[in-house]
Design an enzyme around this catalytic site. Structure first.
Site, PDB file in Angstrom:
ATOM      1  N   GLY A  66       1.000  -0.773  -0.131  1.00  0.00           N
ATOM      2  CA  GLY A  66      -0.328   0.347  -0.293  1.00  0.00           C
ATOM      3  C   GLY A  66       0.551   0.641   0.276  1.00  0.00           C
ATOM      4  O   GLY A  66       1.994   0.805  -0.347  1.00  0.00           O
ATOM      5  N   GLY A 114      -0.212  -5.011   1.177  1.00  0.00           N
ATOM      6  CA  GLY A 114      -1.594  -4.545   0.176  1.00  0.00           C
ATOM      7  C   GLY A 114      -1.725  -5.970  -0.786  1.00  0.00           C
ATOM      8  O   GLY A 114      -2.730  -6.047  -0.881  1.00  0.00           O
ATOM      9  N   GLU A 137       4.902  -5.672   7.768  1.00  0.00           N
ATOM     10  CA  GLU A 137       5.359  -4.193   8.123  1.00  0.00           C
ATOM     11  C   GLU A 137       5.820  -4.468   9.818  1.00  0.00           C
ATOM     12  O   GLU A 137       6.340  -3.321  10.262  1.00  0.00           O
ATOM     13  CB  GLU A 137       3.304  -4.550   8.576  1.00  0.00           C
ATOM     14  CG  GLU A 137       2.929  -4.463   7.241  1.00  0.00           C
ATOM     15  CD  GLU A 137       2.442  -6.421   6.435  1.00  0.00           C
ATOM     16  OE1 GLU A 137       1.828  -5.813   5.296  1.00  0.00           O
ATOM     17  OE2 GLU A 137       3.364  -6.712   7.154  1.00  0.00           O
ATOM     18  N   ASP A 145      -1.492  -5.952   8.570  1.00  0.00           N
ATOM     19  CA  ASP A 145      -3.076  -5.305   7.878  1.00  0.00           C
ATOM     20  C   ASP A 145      -3.668  -6.313   7.034  1.00  0.00           C
ATOM     21  O   ASP A 145      -3.220  -7.024   7.015  1.00  0.00           O
ATOM     22  CB  ASP A 145      -3.171  -3.747   8.313  1.00  0.00           C
ATOM     23  CG  ASP A 145      -2.523  -2.932   7.255  1.00  0.00           C
ATOM     24  OD1 ASP A 145      -1.242  -3.797   6.517  1.00  0.00           O
ATOM     25  OD2 ASP A 145      -3.104  -2.709   6.618  1.00  0.00           O
TER      26      ASP A 145
END
Length: 350
Positions: A66, A114, A137, A145
């Site tokens: 992302g 993402g 991450e 996430d």
């Protein structure tokens, strides 16, 4: 592929295609791309000619992640802008899990962050010999996430805990072993696979016809050790168990963890364990969304992105710097639930 569009939506026989076309950025996501993917799903899901939808990427990646640079830029001064991006992205992740038509994610090349959210929640997930899968991450002061806590927590023998905490990049065999992909199809066979599906062949039979041997899984070979160590609910215990084991795999795992944000490790372990007892992907996405607000108000995310993306010195200075200095109870209690992103979802105890 010659279109200037960052997302190319097309129909090839019975197959709807959503092709990410931003190769210079490894097809990384921004808000515009998230919305274009959603619009593409609208068009293809409602088209009676479409029997399945395939997600593919141009160049070396399906999707490398992302727009963390945007979030880094606005997180302190306009946190609602960052949260708005996550909200739309997370709703798309959940939508993929509930599509009325099969969703074929082609994880050819880099699939991280993402990109994982666009893939693992789909009905059919394939990898290739070129797959480079990761949820990296914890290395930028963040946490897995895009529903990653849901998917990783359901991997057998805590393999997903290893993937999410170490942030390591894995290949086809390990991705399949962790239950994050269904089959390996050689990259050179992808055009024929997609053509067969477009001609009306069922996805399962088409994938089976082109599937190959993914090779040896390093994670599967070390699953007993991973399961015994990462079942712990305390990061310091995990470190101690790896040190006590002393095997080459334990040493390499420990080295990966030692480079990560201590705060991110504690937060990620909490989120993964909470996800294990969660009833739905949406519940986990709501919890991740609440943790996003906490991250934006902290230190390590900005420092991690600075070191990895902005200055690229690869030398983040975490605060606190040591695992024992992280106030685990205070960190977890600071996650304040936000209004649910989903009309039918409610957050579990955070």
């Amino acid at each position: 592929m010659t279109s200037d569009e960052t997302v190319v939506v097309s129909l090839e026989g019975a197959l709807g295609r959503i092709h990410l076309n931003r190769p210079e950025a490894l097809n990384s996501l921004n808000l515009d791309i998230v919305r274009k993917i959603s619009d593409g799903i609208d068009a293809l899901e409602d088209n009676p000619a479409v029997r399945a939808i395939a997600l593919t990427g141009e160049g070396r990646a399906l999707c490398a992640g992302g727009d963390i640079k945007m979030i880094w830029q606005v997180g302190r001064t306009a946190p609602q802008e960052a949260l708005a991006f996550w909200a739309e992205e997370y709703r798309l992740n959940a939508r993929i899990s509930h599509l009325r038509k099969p969703w074929l994610a082609v994880m050819d090349g880099i699939c991280m962050g993402g990109g994982v959210g666009l893939s693992v929640h789909g009905s059919h997930r394939i990898v290739t010999e070129k797959t480079r899968f990761a949820m990296p991450e914890t290395g930028i002061g963040y946490f897995p996430d895009v529903g990653g806590t849901w998917a990783l927590s359901r991997a057998p023998q805590h393999l997903g805990f290893w993937i999410g905490l170490t942030g390591a990049t894995i290949g086809a065999a390990d991705t399949i072993a962790a239950g994050l992909a269904d089959a390996m199809v050689p990259s050179e066979a992808l055009p024929t696979l997609l053509a067969d599906i477009a001609s009306g062949q069922a996805l399962e039979s088409a994938i089976k016809a082109h599937a190959g041997d993914p090779g040896v899984s390093m994670l599967k070979d070390n699953a007993v050790l991973i399961d015994s160590v990462f079942a712990s609910g305390d990061m310091e215990e995990i470190f101690a168990a790896l040190q006590a084991n002393g095997s080459d795999f334990a040493k390499s795992t420990l080295a990966l963890l030692e480079a990560k944000s201590p705060t991110s490790l504690v937060l990620t372990l909490h989120l993964l364990r909470a996800a294990q007892s969660s009833a739905s992907l949406e519940t986990c996405l709501d919890r991740e969304y609440a943790a996003d607000a906490l991250i934006l108000d902290g230190h390590d995310f900005y420092e991690g992105v600075r070191a990895a993306v902005i200055d690229k010195d690869r030398n983040p200075i975490w605060s606190p710097a040591r695992l024992g200095e992280v106030d685990q109870e205070g960190l977890v209690s600071a996650i304040n639930p936000l209004p649910s992103l989903f009309s039918t979802a409610t957050a579990d105890d955070l």
